[in-house]
Design a protein around this motif. Sequence first.
Motif, PDB file in Angstrom:
ATOM      1  N   VAL A  48       0.851  -1.201   0.000  1.00  0.00           N
ATOM      2  CA  VAL A  48       0.000   0.000   0.000  1.00  0.00           C
ATOM      3  C   VAL A  48       0.882   1.245   0.000  1.00  0.00           C
ATOM      4  CG1 VAL A  48      -1.617   1.327   1.422  1.00  0.00           C
ATOM      5  CG2 VAL A  48      -1.974  -1.126   1.090  1.00  0.00           C
ATOM      6  N   ASP A  72      -4.153   7.610  -0.213  1.00  0.00           N
ATOM      7  CA  ASP A  72      -4.566   6.220   0.039  1.00  0.00           C
ATOM      8  C   ASP A  72      -5.285   5.653  -1.185  1.00  0.00           C
ATOM      9  OD1 ASP A  72      -5.227   3.824   1.129  1.00  0.00           O
ATOM     10  OD2 ASP A  72      -6.945   4.596   2.262  1.00  0.00           O
ATOM     11  N   SER A 130      -7.596   1.449  -1.697  1.00  0.00           N
ATOM     12  CA  SER A 130      -8.985   0.978  -1.687  1.00  0.00           C
ATOM     13  C   SER A 130      -9.651   1.261  -3.031  1.00  0.00           C
ATOM     14  CB  SER A 130      -9.768   1.629  -0.547  1.00  0.00           C
ATOM     15  OG  SER A 130      -9.588   3.010  -0.575  1.00  0.00           O
ATOM     16  N   TRP A 131      -9.330   2.392  -3.638  1.00  0.00           N
ATOM     17  CA  TRP A 131      -9.877   2.720  -4.950  1.00  0.00           C
ATOM     18  C   TRP A 131      -9.375   1.719  -6.000  1.00  0.00           C
ATOM     19  CZ3 TRP A 131     -13.614   5.761  -6.850  1.00  0.00           C
ATOM     20  CH2 TRP A 131     -13.640   5.993  -8.216  1.00  0.00           C
ATOM     21  N   ALA A 154      -8.297  -1.287  -5.454  1.00  0.00           N
ATOM     22  CA  ALA A 154      -8.909  -2.606  -5.213  1.00  0.00           C
ATOM     23  C   ALA A 154     -10.324  -2.643  -5.790  1.00  0.00           C
ATOM     24  CB  ALA A 154      -8.947  -2.902  -3.722  1.00  0.00           C
ATOM     25  N   GLY A 155     -11.061  -1.528  -5.611  1.00  0.00           N
ATOM     26  CA  GLY A 155     -12.431  -1.452  -6.113  1.00  0.00           C
ATOM     27  C   GLY A 155     -12.481  -1.433  -7.633  1.00  0.00           C
TER      28      GLY A 155
END
Length: 416
Positions: free
Chosen positions: A32, A407, A410-411, A413-414
């Motif tokens: 990450v 960060d 998460s984006w 991953a989505g």
Amino acid sequence: MSTGPSPARRPARSGGKRAGDRSAARQASLRVHNLTLVLRHILEATSPPSRADIATATGLTRATVSVLVDRLLRAELIRELEPLTQQRAGRPAIPLAPASGTIAAIGIEVNVDYLGGCALDLAGEQVAERIVTGDFRNSDPRLVLARVAALAAEVMTDLQNDGIRVVGACLALPGLVDSRSGPLRHAPNLGWRDLDVGLMLREHAVFRGLPVRLANEANLAARAEATADGETDTFLYVSGDTGIGAGIVLNGEVYRGRHGWSGEIGHTVVDPSGPLCSCGATGCLERYAGKDVLMLEAGLSPDQPIGVLVEAAERGDERALRSITDAGRALGVALANLVNLVDVDQIVLGGIYAPLEPYLFDAVVAQLRARVLSAPWATVTVRAAKVGAGAAMVGGAQAVLRRLIEDPASWVAGSA
Ligand SMILES: [Zn+2]
């Protein structure tokens, strides 16, 4: 460093599994971190870097950089430019740049005389904009927020029609926004007090499922100015309108204060025996240098745009010139107090003050010279803001994009 026992430092008694879990967690957090590192490098580079350039600059291996770049490409956060022809043998380098027109953040603003919404993509381009003028003094928040929702829906439709995905929105408000839980505490000129604006927004379909944050308009405008400037990273930004807000920018970051309530320069006192202010106190700066007062003292209607006052000053209208000079004197007094307190040597005047520069700034500078203790050793300069109307909206969209950049995992991953 703590020397006492802590769960993290205790040896894993149950053998390899927990150690293995920890190692996997470390690896995941490293991935990450590296993803953020590579994305930031591409977004902040002065010229588009290649994968090899990123490896050299970050110390990551070429293979790691390639994997991360591929993930960022798939998530449409970055794009490849035309390959560079190169003299040496081997594959030509492909420069990487922020993606344009793929993902956007929306900045929305409620102000005393307009509502606005704009969207910025990762390349910093404005990809949608809507402005509605009106008079929102002492307004009904439910009605105003319903109009905000309608405006945001129009912006969203524009973006959807262009195939642009929305990462989130930020609403700029002219008042005290509680930075922890989001309620608006007090926006004196709107006449709004103790409202859970975040909750009220979610009553409208357009804001359901869309992350929305709230912030003070002057702090957001100051952020936009810090991004646009690029040279100065420490300054006081003043956003002039019916209300007057300030953003204190220190080393490129907006100093928000403990609750996010810093910069309420409009309610610093110029004369305790002065007129009553919308906040309930007397003699606040807004009552001397706010837009309504500037217009009324010049014999103009507060509903007219600031351009009417600028035109009157250009014609040499004495009332207009006197009104502007008086406001400049009051503004200079308040700013001198602030400079004495925080030690900055640049003041940026935005909002309605920028177009008044030729008539306003000398009066401000005269007060700074007379009242700032350190003035003989460090001249305080005053300049007009580079970001024009809608600076708070731009700053709001930038704040949302910044969170994505800090960060992106998460984006990504989505999007996978
Ligand atoms: Zn006040």
